[in-house]
Motif scaffolding. Structure first.
Motif, mmCIF file in Angstrom:
data_model
loop_
_atom_site.group_PDB
_atom_site.id
_atom_site.type_symbol
_atom_site.label_atom_id
_atom_site.label_comp_id
_atom_site.label_asym_id
_atom_site.label_seq_id
_atom_site.Cartn_x
_atom_site.Cartn_y
_atom_site.Cartn_z
ATOM 1 N N ARG A 187 7.013 -2.304 2.733
ATOM 2 C CA ARG A 187 5.840 -2.421 3.588
ATOM 3 C C ARG A 187 6.233 -3.154 4.863
ATOM 4 O O ARG A 187 7.140 -3.986 4.857
ATOM 5 C CB ARG A 187 4.720 -3.209 2.891
ATOM 6 C CG ARG A 187 4.112 -2.524 1.674
ATOM 7 C CD ARG A 187 3.079 -3.426 1.034
ATOM 8 N NE ARG A 187 2.309 -2.751 -0.005
ATOM 9 C CZ ARG A 187 1.379 -3.337 -0.736
ATOM 10 N NH1 ARG A 187 1.094 -4.618 -0.545
ATOM 11 N NH2 ARG A 187 0.713 -2.654 -1.658
ATOM 12 N N GLU A 194 7.765 -6.588 1.270
ATOM 13 C CA GLU A 194 6.968 -6.534 2.495
ATOM 14 C C GLU A 194 7.627 -7.358 3.596
ATOM 15 O O GLU A 194 7.898 -8.548 3.434
ATOM 16 C CB GLU A 194 5.550 -7.050 2.259
ATOM 17 C CG GLU A 194 4.695 -6.982 3.518
ATOM 18 C CD GLU A 194 3.240 -7.342 3.284
ATOM 19 O OE1 GLU A 194 2.505 -7.501 4.280
ATOM 20 O OE2 GLU A 194 2.835 -7.485 2.114
ATOM 21 N N GLY A 250 1.697 -12.179 1.331
ATOM 22 C CA GLY A 250 2.218 -10.887 0.909
ATOM 23 C C GLY A 250 2.297 -10.755 -0.596
ATOM 24 O O GLY A 250 1.973 -9.699 -1.168
ATOM 25 N N GLU A 310 -3.372 -3.547 -0.023
ATOM 26 C CA GLU A 310 -2.377 -3.185 0.968
ATOM 27 C C GLU A 310 -2.615 -3.995 2.237
ATOM 28 O O GLU A 310 -3.733 -4.438 2.495
ATOM 29 C CB GLU A 310 -2.450 -1.691 1.296
ATOM 30 C CG GLU A 310 -2.103 -0.789 0.122
ATOM 31 C CD GLU A 310 -2.105 0.674 0.521
ATOM 32 O OE1 GLU A 310 -2.300 0.951 1.729
ATOM 33 O OE2 GLU A 310 -1.910 1.522 -0.355
ATOM 34 N N GLU A 364 -1.605 -1.000 6.778
ATOM 35 C CA GLU A 364 -1.221 0.095 5.907
ATOM 36 C C GLU A 364 -2.418 0.959 5.546
ATOM 37 O O GLU A 364 -2.275 1.997 4.921
ATOM 38 C CB GLU A 364 -0.604 -0.452 4.606
ATOM 39 C CG GLU A 364 0.704 -1.199 4.817
ATOM 40 C CD GLU A 364 1.842 -0.257 5.130
ATOM 41 O OE1 GLU A 364 1.903 0.826 4.523
ATOM 42 O OE2 GLU A 364 2.661 -0.596 5.996
ATOM 43 N N ASP A 366 2.698 3.105 -0.676
ATOM 44 C CA ASP A 366 3.563 2.044 -0.189
ATOM 45 C C ASP A 366 4.983 2.498 0.086
ATOM 46 O O ASP A 366 5.651 1.951 0.946
ATOM 47 C CB ASP A 366 3.617 0.898 -1.205
ATOM 48 C CG ASP A 366 2.240 0.312 -1.426
ATOM 49 O OD1 ASP A 366 1.401 0.430 -0.529
ATOM 50 O OD2 ASP A 366 2.009 -0.244 -2.509
#
Length: 305
Positions: A71, A236, A263, A272, A276, A282
């Motif tokens: 991410r 992420e 995160g 998310e 996103e 993802d």
């Protein structure tokens, strides 16, 4: 009794010993076959010595049944200091397949059987926790950054149970006060979340089967973890920053910890990031960004780390 003991995985049978054996053998054979290749690259000072581990870790994740979902946008600046939470020894191949860089590792690892070879061939920077050696290690890290080497730091100083983030230690983040090539050093917080097993949420009961912390024995823990199914991990990448934006190392440390915690909590709750929303699942970034590399491998091409 602390949560780190309470949350340890139970001793009952779980997973497949045959799957554990298969994955261990594949990992050992694959790694032993490639150790000489990387050793030659390192001894020759080849630029490919920085790239080869990227390809290696991608294959290791496949062999061990680890799916990585990325991410956020990864920093394009070189060098970048990646600041990550630490959950398990599996963080190494997971981050290694996402980041072309070397790890900042505790000095004890330099003496571990087998894994010390891997760490040295990854060109890891070994540091001691004693504050009296911090300046020496900081200078060593700066030299690597001046060579445009990306570095990966676990500022918790140890691994957690994967359900929360331990306090970040700011001492090694003092490297962010330096200016490689007379430019502010880019620092990017990164969250690692062990989220699913065979498509189902891990939860607090199963996550310690992968999180390695406290006084857990590594061989027993690894054998059990590798006998389970397909593990999904969310990595992420948060907004890159510099020390200049915060004014002090401690303020930068607090910001990085807050970003990593956010995160982790977001991934654990199944949410998310806002940017996103409306996008593909993802792993969509992996599909678009890495599929070309994987296709090249399948066609006989070589992807350098």
């Amino acid at each position: 009794m602390s949560d780190r003991t309470v949350n340890a995985p139970p001793s009952g049978a779980l997973g497949s010993p045959l799957l554990s054996l298969r994955r261990v053998l594949l990992f050992a054979i694959f790694t032993l076959a490639l150790l000489p290749v990387q050793a030659v690259l390192v001894s020759l000072g080849s630029k490919k010595a920085r790239d080869f581990p990227y390809w290696y870790h991608r294959q290791v994740c496949r062999l061990l049944g680890i799916e990585v979902r990325r991410r956020g946008q990864q920093s394009q600046e070189e060098p970048t200091l990646y600041v990550c939470n630490h959950v398990s020894y599996l963080d190494i191949p997971i981050l290694g397949r996402c980041i072309r860089g070397s790890f900042i590792a505790k000095a004890e690892i330099a003496h571990w059987p087998f894994f010390s070879w891997l760490a040295k061939l990854q060109r890891s920077v070994f540091v001691e926790r004693r504050s009296s050696r911090t300046a020496d290690h900081r200078d060593q890290i700066i030299r690597r950054l001046e060579q445009d080497d990306n570095l990966i730091l676990f500022p918790e100083g140890t691994s957690s149970d994967g359900n929360s983030v331990l306090p970040f230690k700011s001492a090694l983040l003092s490297v962010a006060e330096r200016r490689p090539h007379d430019r502010p050093l880019t620092v990017q917080p990164v969250s690692i979340t062990y989220s699913h097993l065979d498509g189902l949420p891990l939860g607090r009961f199963l996550r310690p089967y992968f999180a390695w912390f406290g006084d857990m024995d590594m061989p027993d823990h690894a054998w059990r973890a590798l006998g389970l199914g397909r593990l999904t991990v969310i990595v992420e990448f948060h907004e890159p920053v510099t020390l200049h934006e915060f004014g002090s190392r401690k303020a930068l440390t607090r910001h990085c910890q807050a970003a990593v915690e956010a995160g982790l909590m977001r991934a654990l709750s199944g949410r998310e990031p806002e940017d996103e929303a409306g996008k593909q699942p993802d792993d969509g970034d992996d599909v678009t960004e890495e599929a070309a590399e994987e296709a090249a491998e399948d066609d006989g091409g070589v992807v350098a780390r």
